[in-house]
Write an enzyme that holds these catalytic residues in place. Structure first.
Site, PDB file in Angstrom:
ATOM      1  N   GLY A 139     -16.208  -7.261   6.340  1.00 10.32           N
ATOM      2  CA  GLY A 139     -15.546  -6.025   5.925  1.00 10.32           C
ATOM      3  C   GLY A 139     -15.066  -6.167   4.493  1.00 10.32           C
ATOM      4  O   GLY A 139     -15.016  -7.282   3.946  1.00 10.32           O
ATOM      5  N   ASN A 173     -16.768  -3.720  17.650  1.00  7.77           N
ATOM      6  CA  ASN A 173     -15.841  -4.785  17.261  1.00  7.77           C
ATOM      7  C   ASN A 173     -15.909  -6.039  18.144  1.00  7.77           C
ATOM      8  O   ASN A 173     -15.953  -7.154  17.616  1.00  7.77           O
ATOM      9  CB  ASN A 173     -14.417  -4.225  17.185  1.00  7.77           C
ATOM     10  CG  ASN A 173     -14.271  -3.264  16.016  1.00  7.77           C
ATOM     11  OD1 ASN A 173     -15.057  -3.322  15.074  1.00  7.77           O
ATOM     12  ND2 ASN A 173     -13.304  -2.375  16.072  1.00  7.77           N
ATOM     13  N   TYR A 217     -22.503   4.258   3.350  1.00 12.38           N
ATOM     14  CA  TYR A 217     -22.799   3.268   4.394  1.00 12.38           C
ATOM     15  C   TYR A 217     -24.310   3.247   4.605  1.00 12.38           C
ATOM     16  O   TYR A 217     -24.939   4.313   4.649  1.00 12.38           O
ATOM     17  CB  TYR A 217     -22.075   3.652   5.694  1.00 12.38           C
ATOM     18  CG  TYR A 217     -21.938   2.530   6.684  1.00 12.38           C
ATOM     19  CD1 TYR A 217     -21.074   1.476   6.429  1.00 12.38           C
ATOM     20  CD2 TYR A 217     -22.673   2.506   7.869  1.00 12.38           C
ATOM     21  CE1 TYR A 217     -20.943   0.425   7.337  1.00 12.38           C
ATOM     22  CE2 TYR A 217     -22.546   1.461   8.774  1.00 12.38           C
ATOM     23  CZ  TYR A 217     -21.674   0.424   8.502  1.00 12.38           C
ATOM     24  OH  TYR A 217     -21.537  -0.614   9.391  1.00 12.38           O
ATOM     25  N   ASN A 227      -4.977  -8.509  11.884  1.00 14.15           N
ATOM     26  CA  ASN A 227      -4.456  -7.471  12.779  1.00 14.15           C
ATOM     27  C   ASN A 227      -5.424  -6.308  12.943  1.00 14.15           C
ATOM     28  O   ASN A 227      -5.125  -5.348  13.642  1.00 14.15           O
ATOM     29  CB  ASN A 227      -3.104  -6.948  12.271  1.00 14.15           C
ATOM     30  CG  ASN A 227      -3.259  -6.229  10.949  1.00 14.15           C
ATOM     31  OD1 ASN A 227      -4.012  -6.681  10.091  1.00 14.15           O
ATOM     32  ND2 ASN A 227      -2.571  -5.123  10.767  1.00 14.15           N
ATOM     33  N   SER A 228      -6.590  -6.379  12.283  1.00 11.23           N
ATOM     34  CA  SER A 228      -7.601  -5.334  12.507  1.00 11.23           C
ATOM     35  C   SER A 228      -8.085  -5.455  13.946  1.00 11.23           C
ATOM     36  O   SER A 228      -7.854  -6.476  14.607  1.00 11.23           O
ATOM     37  CB  SER A 228      -8.777  -5.518  11.545  1.00 11.23           C
ATOM     38  OG  SER A 228      -9.474  -6.704  11.867  1.00 11.23           O
ATOM     39  N   MET A 265     -12.131  -4.225   3.277  1.00 13.48           N
ATOM     40  CA  MET A 265     -11.093  -3.195   3.389  1.00 13.48           C
ATOM     41  C   MET A 265     -10.285  -3.001   2.097  1.00 13.48           C
ATOM     42  O   MET A 265      -9.799  -1.918   1.851  1.00 13.48           O
ATOM     43  CB  MET A 265     -10.140  -3.525   4.558  1.00 13.48           C
ATOM     44  CG  MET A 265     -10.739  -3.347   5.937  1.00 13.48           C
ATOM     45  SD  MET A 265     -11.416  -1.702   6.301  1.00 13.48           S
ATOM     46  CE  MET A 265     -10.002  -0.640   6.249  1.00 13.48           C
ATOM     47  N   PHE A 301     -22.080 -10.650   7.549  1.00 15.55           N
ATOM     48  CA  PHE A 301     -22.487 -10.350   8.936  1.00 15.55           C
ATOM     49  C   PHE A 301     -22.417  -8.846   9.142  1.00 15.55           C
ATOM     50  O   PHE A 301     -21.427  -8.198   8.779  1.00 15.55           O
ATOM     51  CB  PHE A 301     -21.574 -11.056   9.957  1.00 15.55           C
ATOM     52  CG  PHE A 301     -21.961 -10.699  11.371  1.00 15.55           C
ATOM     53  CD1 PHE A 301     -23.026 -11.335  11.986  1.00 15.55           C
ATOM     54  CD2 PHE A 301     -21.300  -9.683  12.061  1.00 15.55           C
ATOM     55  CE1 PHE A 301     -23.432 -10.968  13.266  1.00 15.55           C
ATOM     56  CE2 PHE A 301     -21.697  -9.317  13.340  1.00 15.55           C
ATOM     57  CZ  PHE A 301     -22.758  -9.963  13.941  1.00 15.55           C
TER      58      PHE A 301
END
Ligand SMILES: NC(=O)c1ccc[n+]([C@@H]2O[C@H](COP(=O)([O-])OP(=O)(O)OC[C@H]3O[C@@H](n4cnc5c(N)ncnc54)[C@H](OP(=O)(O)O)[C@@H]3O)[C@@H](O)[C@H]2O)c1
Length: 398
Positions: free
Chosen positions: A294, A172, A83, A198-199, A296, A318
Site C-alpha cells: 500500500g 485483506n 488504479y 491498524n489498517s 497510504m 505484492f
C-alpha cells in the site's frame, strides 16, 4: 467535467421516476447500484440508479443478491482512475437495464458477499441460498443484484460466518496471509515488522502471525489518545505497538535487540511508504525482505543503497489481484476455506466496521447524496472503521 447521469435520456427517465415515486413496501422490488460514467472524485461522480429486476440467468451464469460490500481504499483509486484494475463498462440494457451503448456505466465495488438467488443452465457446484465471494476483480459489488459467470465466484462454507466476515474475505485476509507466507520461510518465534498496523490488512497480519506463533512489531501513526488503539492491537495479538515517531528514537534498535534476543528480523510489510518505511527498513537484518502493498501516505519510498549491498535486502511489491490471476482456482478455494475456518474459530475477527444501509424507501437522488457524503467524509478521515455498504432493493412505485 464528470457527466451528470441525470442529464442523459435513459437516466433522467429512471431518476425522475424514482424521485417522484410514492413508495409502497408491498409492490415489486427493483434493483439499485452505485455507478459512475467518468473517473473523478467519488464524492462528485458517483450516482445511485435504479434498474429492473434481473431476468432468469443465461447458461453458466448465476443471479446474485448482494448482502454487504465494503468500500476499500483501492475502490476510491479505481473511481479516480489511478488504479490498474478497472471495471468493464456495462451497456447491456437487454439483460440488466444498466447503461446504454451511447453511455456505458461503471458499477462500483470490487469486493462483497452475495447470495445465489437463481442458477442458469450448466452451472455446477452452486445452488440458491449459497453464500459466495468474488473470484474476479471489479464485478460491481455495490449493487443489489448482478448476473455473473458462475466461475467468477467462490462458495463460502454454509454456516458460522457473519456477513461482515464474508464481505471482507477476499481482499485483506488473503493479502495478509500471502504476504506472511510467500516471501520468507518463517518459523515459530520469528519476528515480523509492519507499518499501517491498524489498517484492516495490518490487523489481519497481527492475527495470522499470532496464530502461526510469530511475533510482530507494529507501527502506527500517533494520535491524541493512543491507549485504546494499543489495547485493541494487543488484544488481537500484537507483540509490540509503536508509533512512527518512535522510529526516530535512537534507543529503539537496542530495545528491539532486547525483545528479539538479537535475532534478525527478516520480513517487513509496508502499507504507507514515505520516511517511516525507510526508517522501518533499517530495522531489518541480513537477507531480509521488504514487501510493499500500500502507499497510504502517497509519499515515495526511498531505500538506502547500503541495505541492499551489506544486508542483501530485497524489496518486493505484492498485489493480491496478481496473486489471484496467477494461482489456480483450487489454490484460491483452499485459501478461502482456510481463512473461513480461522474466522469461524474466532481466530480472525472481521474489521471494526460501520454498516451504511440504503433502504428501499430512499429515492435515487437521496441515495446519491448519501453515498457522495460518505466518500466526502472518508476523504476527511472521519471514518476510522471500515465502511460496509448494504444496498436494499428499492420499492417500486405504488
Ligand atoms: N496490494 C494489495 O493486494 C492490497 C490488498 C489489500 C489492501 N491493499 C492496500 O492496503 C492499504 C490498506 O488497506 P485497508 O483496507 O487495510 O485500509 P484501512 O483499513 O482503511 O486502513 C487505512 C490505513 O492507512 C493509514 N493511513 C491513512 N492515511 C494515511 C496517511 N496519509 N499516512 C499514513 N497512513 C495513513 C490509516 O492510518 P490512521 O488510522 O492513522 O489514519 C490506516 O492504518 C491500502 O493502500 C490498500 O489499497 C493492498
Amino acid at each position: 467535467m464528470p457527466i451528470s447521469l441525470s442529464s442523459t435520456p435513459m437516466f433522467s427517465r429512471i431518476i425522475s421516476q424514482s424521485s417522484s415515486r410514492a413508495f409502497s413496501t408491498s409492490s415489486a422490488l427493483l434493483n439499485r447500484c452505485i455507478v459512475y460514467t467518468q473517473n473523478g472524485d467519488p464524492a462528485q461522480v458517483l450516482s445511485a440508479i435504479t434498474y429492473p429486476k434481473l431476468p432468469s440467468p443465461p447458461p453458466n451464469t448465476v443471479n446474485l443478491k448482494f448482502l454487504l460490500s465494503p468500500i476499500n481504499p483501492a475502490d476510491i483509486n479505481t473511481i479516480e482512475g489511478v488504479y490498474p484494475s478497472r471495471p468493464k463498462p456495462t451497456s447491456n440494457i437487454a439483460t440488466s437495464g444498466l447503461g446504454s451503448q451511447d453511455q456505458p456505466v461503471f458499477v462500483g465495488g470490487n469486493e462483497g458477499l452475495a447470495q445465489v438467488v437463481d442458477v442458469g443452465e450448466g452451472v455446477q457446484g452452486l445452488e440458491n441460498g449459497d453464500w459466495v465471494v468474488m473470484d474476479q476483480p471489479q464485478l460491481g459489488t455495490w449493487s443489489t443484484s448482478r448476473n455473473v459467470p458462475f466461475h467468477g465466484v467462490i462458495k463460502l462454507p454454509a454456516s458460522g460466518l457473519t456477513e461482515a466476515h464474508g464481505a471482507t474475505m477476499t481482499v485483506n485476509p488473503t493479502t495478509a496471509y500471502n504476504m506472511l507466507d510467500g516471501f520468507v520461510k518463517l518459523q515459530e518465534g520469528d519476528w515480523v515488522v509492519q507499518n499501517g498496523a491498524n489498517s484492516a490488512v495490518g490487523q489481519l497480519v497481527i492475527q495470522i502471525a499470532k496464530e502461526r506463533g510469530l511475533n510482530t512489531i507494529n507501527f502506527v501513526r500517533s494520535r491524541d489518545d493512543m491507549g485504546p488503539l494499543v489495547t485493541h492491537l494487543e488484544s488481537l495479538g500484537a507483540t509490540k505497538v509503536l508509533t512512527y515517531d518512535d522510529l526516530n528514537d535512537r534507543s529503539l534498535r537496542s530495545k528491539i535487540k532486547e525483545w528479539t534476543g538479537g535475532q534478525d528480523i527478516r520480513l517487513a510489510l509496508n502499507c504507507v511508504g514515505g520516511d517511516p518505511t525507510t526508517a522501518m527498513a533499517k530495522l531489518l537484518g541480513q537477507d531480509s525482505h521488504l514487501v510493499s502493498y500500500g502507499a497510504m501516505s502517497k509519499k515515495p519510498l526511498s531505500l538506502p543503497t547500503s541495505l541492499h549491498i551489506f544486508k542483501n535486502l530485497t524489496s518486493h511489491g505484492f498485489w493480491q489481484t496478481n496473486w489471484s490471476r496467477t494461482h489456480s482456482r483450487t489454490e484460491k478455494e483452499e485459501l478461502i476455506t482456510k481463512l473461513a475456518e480461522m474466522m469461524k474459530e474466532g481466530k480472525l475477527k472481521a474489521p471494526e466496521h460501520t454498516i451504511i444501509t440504503i433502504g428501499p424507501q430512499v429515492s435515487d437522488e437521496e441515495a446519491t447524496e448519501k453515498v457522495r457524503s460518505i466518500f466526502a467524509e472518508m476523504a476527511e478521515g472521519k471514518f476510522r472503521k471500515k465502511v460496509l455498504l448494504k444496498l436494499e432493493e428499492p420499492a417500486a412505485c405504488a
